[in-house]
Design an enzyme around this catalytic site. Structure first.
Site, PDB file in Angstrom:
ATOM      1  N   CYS A  86     118.531  68.916  33.296  1.00 49.36           N
ATOM      2  CA  CYS A  86     117.266  69.574  32.957  1.00 49.36           C
ATOM      3  C   CYS A  86     117.138  69.815  31.465  1.00 49.36           C
ATOM      4  CB  CYS A  86     117.135  70.888  33.714  1.00 49.36           C
ATOM      5  SG  CYS A  86     115.682  71.850  33.265  1.00 49.36           S
ATOM      6  N   CYS A  91     113.821  68.070  32.496  1.00 54.18           N
ATOM      7  CA  CYS A  91     112.650  68.945  32.391  1.00 54.18           C
ATOM      8  C   CYS A  91     112.244  69.259  30.953  1.00 54.18           C
ATOM      9  CB  CYS A  91     112.916  70.273  33.102  1.00 54.18           C
ATOM     10  SG  CYS A  91     113.828  70.166  34.633  1.00 54.18           S
ATOM     11  N   LYS A  94     111.278  66.156  28.687  1.00 55.59           N
ATOM     12  CA  LYS A  94     110.100  65.570  29.348  1.00 55.59           C
ATOM     13  C   LYS A  94     108.845  66.390  29.087  1.00 55.59           C
ATOM     14  CE  LYS A  94     109.178  67.135  33.093  1.00 55.59           C
ATOM     15  NZ  LYS A  94     109.636  66.709  34.397  1.00 55.59           N
ATOM     16  N   GLY A 224     109.582  51.748  39.249  1.00 57.49           N
ATOM     17  CA  GLY A 224     109.755  52.756  40.289  1.00 57.49           C
ATOM     18  C   GLY A 224     108.544  53.656  40.429  1.00 57.49           C
ATOM     19  N   TYR A 227     108.757  60.477  40.534  1.00 54.07           N
ATOM     20  CA  TYR A 227     108.087  61.347  39.578  1.00 54.07           C
ATOM     21  C   TYR A 227     108.621  61.095  38.175  1.00 54.07           C
ATOM     22  CZ  TYR A 227     112.171  64.470  39.663  1.00 54.07           C
ATOM     23  OH  TYR A 227     113.439  64.983  39.555  1.00 54.07           O
ATOM     24  N   SER A 229     109.524  58.180  36.901  1.00 51.21           N
ATOM     25  CA  SER A 229     108.835  56.990  36.403  1.00 51.21           C
ATOM     26  C   SER A 229     107.405  57.307  35.982  1.00 51.21           C
ATOM     27  CB  SER A 229     108.827  55.904  37.488  1.00 51.21           C
ATOM     28  OG  SER A 229     108.157  54.743  37.038  1.00 51.21           O
ATOM     29  N   LEU A 230     106.679  58.025  36.849  1.00 53.75           N
ATOM     30  CA  LEU A 230     105.279  58.316  36.547  1.00 53.75           C
ATOM     31  C   LEU A 230     105.145  59.261  35.367  1.00 53.75           C
ATOM     32  CD1 LEU A 230     103.648  58.643  40.090  1.00 53.75           C
ATOM     33  CD2 LEU A 230     103.996  56.612  38.677  1.00 53.75           C
ATOM     34  N   GLU A 231     106.015  60.262  35.282  1.00 51.05           N
ATOM     35  CA  GLU A 231     105.942  61.189  34.155  1.00 51.05           C
ATOM     36  C   GLU A 231     106.211  60.474  32.841  1.00 51.05           C
ATOM     37  OE1 GLU A 231     107.213  65.463  36.179  1.00 51.05           O
ATOM     38  OE2 GLU A 231     108.784  64.157  35.373  1.00 51.05           O
ATOM     39  N   HIS A 497      87.054  83.807  35.880  1.00 48.64           N
ATOM     40  CA  HIS A 497      86.018  82.855  35.472  1.00 48.64           C
ATOM     41  C   HIS A 497      85.915  82.783  33.955  1.00 48.64           C
ATOM     42  CE1 HIS A 497      82.390  80.505  36.075  1.00 48.64           C
ATOM     43  NE2 HIS A 497      81.764  81.258  35.170  1.00 48.64           N
ATOM     44  N   GLU A 502      90.294  79.405  39.558  1.00 50.54           N
ATOM     45  CA  GLU A 502      89.372  80.110  40.452  1.00 50.54           C
ATOM     46  C   GLU A 502      88.860  79.201  41.564  1.00 50.54           C
ATOM     47  OE1 GLU A 502      85.448  81.278  39.098  1.00 50.54           O
ATOM     48  OE2 GLU A 502      85.564  79.835  37.445  1.00 50.54           O
TER      49      GLU A 502
END
Length: 522
Positions: A86, A91, A94, A224, A227, A229-231, A497, A502
């Site tokens: 991490c 983490c 990244k 691949g 997550y 790979s996509l990140e 808001h 919300e």
């Protein structure tokens, strides 16, 4: 001014292990001629988030604790400091690179809000980014060492192998060996990226290497649908690199698949190319130093061979347990995954050996669960507690350009649990984040859904959110989920808001109704 003596972990200088019958002697040319092996209440093998949390918590109860941490260099020679995946290659770096990509997009958006931003002046300095990230990671490495010192935990930068259930052999980078006797052992070595078996795979890098690349990655292929790979593909695209993702099958396996499809669609809209239904056959280096990738036929017109500057493998992770000596001790592992089998209290099949974190069969591969698991284990061992880790409502976030956060069950898992789709009521909404409107950002993937039991009081089984700052939005809802949140209690909450959050408390249209779930108005 009186100087403090430097912190030196016991038995970490020039020690060689000598075994005698019935006893273990340690010979040292620096300290003493002979001394017996150090005795501990607890030895933790692995200095990642879970192992460190367990060690510090146990030391707080007065236990004598040692932590062993050793990073086997990646095939490209990448190593790092104390703190585990991490902190060093997960983490933290990244999220920082993700933030760098978001800032680049925000600068481009600024023109729509009246700022004068010459596009030609917007350039990424890769070296500066990597230096900033690694400097921060380095500060965290040092912080962990200081924290162990302050807790009076012995730290050895060495690998650990179990000689028997109460004896650990530590070996450092220079092959200096140290023997530790202990009442209890906690295994917390985490995982490492998996390398597939196609020819030339060793030429590719993994996430272990990406955050320390000295040169910009250039044109990149991320292999691949995980997550990771996509990140990585998401922030590389955002940083201005020509990036593609190679999907053999489905993206984000184990996550809600409707949400996964929206995440990938958002990435494509932001410029990441996605190649579906294919996988690498061969990887070879060209005379020009690039990487030629040969793929299996994809059926979508993808050229059979393409060249990239960098190929990143993100096809899964395997437990880093091979050097622990588990087979000789009879520690049970799962045949398929190689992960360690434990009871709910983290005890392995050997009753004084425990395992936590990513190496445990069935445990989420998440830093927060490893930390809590480590602390609770120490509480049970030394604090008289009986509390176990509750994994029923663990939140997580995928830090793709448009973030995806969830807590609880996917729609697929919920349907299986309650006996079919007809036993579910799913409330959903497509919404438009206010900050996206003026710059004209695509909002087609900004989506929320609450997966609920159909029967009253419609307990929320899973909550899913795609949009900006998704993790920040869903953290508070995760608390409510732990306390049995229902749709009625969700609707009774007053929204803040104008925020994207919300829209969660305003959910009122079910999939079953067939009504348009697009939010209109403010």
């Amino acid at each position: 001014m009186k100087m403090k003596a430097p912190f030196l972990p016991p038995m970490s200088l020039g020690l060689r292990c000598l075994k005698n019958v019935g006893t273990t002697r340690i010979e040292s040319s620096l300290l003493y001629s002979t001394t017996t092996a150090q005795k501990y209440d607890l030895v933790v093998i692995g200095g990642g988030s879970g192992g460190l949390a367990c060690a510090k918590e146990a030391a707080g109860y007065g236990a004598k604790v040692a932590v062993l941490d050793y990073v086997t260099p990646s095939p490209h020679g990448t190593v790092w400091g104390l703190g585990g995946t991490c902190v060093n290659v997960g983490c933290i770096p990244k999220k920082l690179m993700h933030q760098a990509a978001l800032l680049g997009k925000s600068v481009k958006d600024a023109a729509a809000f009246g700022w004068s931003v010459p596009p030609a002046e917007l350039q990424l300095n890769w070296h500066q980014l990597v230096t900033a990230v690694t400097n921060h990671v380095g500060s965290l490495n040092w912080g962990h060492r200081v924290a162990l010192r302050d807790k009076r935990v012995t730290y050895l930068n060495a690998s650990g192998t179990m000689l028997d259930r109460h004896t650990v052999l530590a070996k450092d980078r220079k092959d200096v060996e140290t023997v530790l006797q202990t009442d209890n052992v906690v295994l917390a070595t985490g995982g490492r990226p998996r390398y597939p078996t196609f020819a030339g795979a060793e030429l590719a890098i993994t996430s272990d290497d990406l955050f320390r690349l000295r040169q910009p990655p250039g044109r990149t292929l991320c292999v691949g649908g995980s997550y990771v790979s996509l990140e990585c593909a998401g922030f590389l695209t955002g940083l201005g690199f020509d990036t593609s993702v190679l999907l053999r099958s489905i993206p984000l396996r184990g996550f809600d698949q409707q949400m996964a499809g929206l995440v990938v669609s958002a990435m494509e809209n932001l410029g990441t190319r996605v190649v579906r239904g294919s996988e690498p056959l061969r990887l070879e280096r060209t005379a020009a130093g690039r990487l030629r990738v040969s793929l299996t036929p994809s059926g979508d017109g993808q050229p059979p061979d393409e060249e990239y500057d960098t190929v990143l493998l993100a096809v899964g992770r395997d437990p880093d347990t091979r050097r622990l000596g588990l087979d000789a001790l009879g520690v049970t592992t799962d045949r398929r995954s190689g992960k360690i089998v434990t009871d709910p209290g983290n005890r392995t099949s050997v009753d004084n050996i425990y395992a936590i974190g990513d190496i445990v069969q069935g445990a989420p591969e998440l830093t927060p669960t490893a930390i809590v698991s480590g602390r609770l284990l120490a509480d049970r061992l030394y604090g008289g507690s009986s509390q176990l880790l509750d994994l029923a409502t663990v939140p997580t976030t995928v830090f793709t350009p448009l973030e995806y956060s969830c807590v609880g069950l996917s729609e697929e898992s919920a349907a299986e649990m309650v006996g079919g789709d007809d036993q579910l009521e799913v409330y959903h909404a497509f919404y438009r984040p206010l900050e996206f409107i003026i710059p004209g950002r695509d909002t087609s993937s900004c989506y929320i859904k609450a997966v609920c039991e159909r029967r009253e009081p419609q307990r929320v089984l899973g909550l899913h959110f795609i949009g900006p700052n998704a993790g920040e939005v869903l953290q508070g809802f995760a608390v409510a989920m732990r306390h049995g949140m229902t749709m009625e209690s969700l609707r009774q909450a007053i929204g803040i808001h104008p925020t994207s959050a919300e829209e969660v408390v305003k959910l009122n249209i079910s999939k079953r109704s067939g009504r348009d779930p697009t939010v209109t108005g403010c």
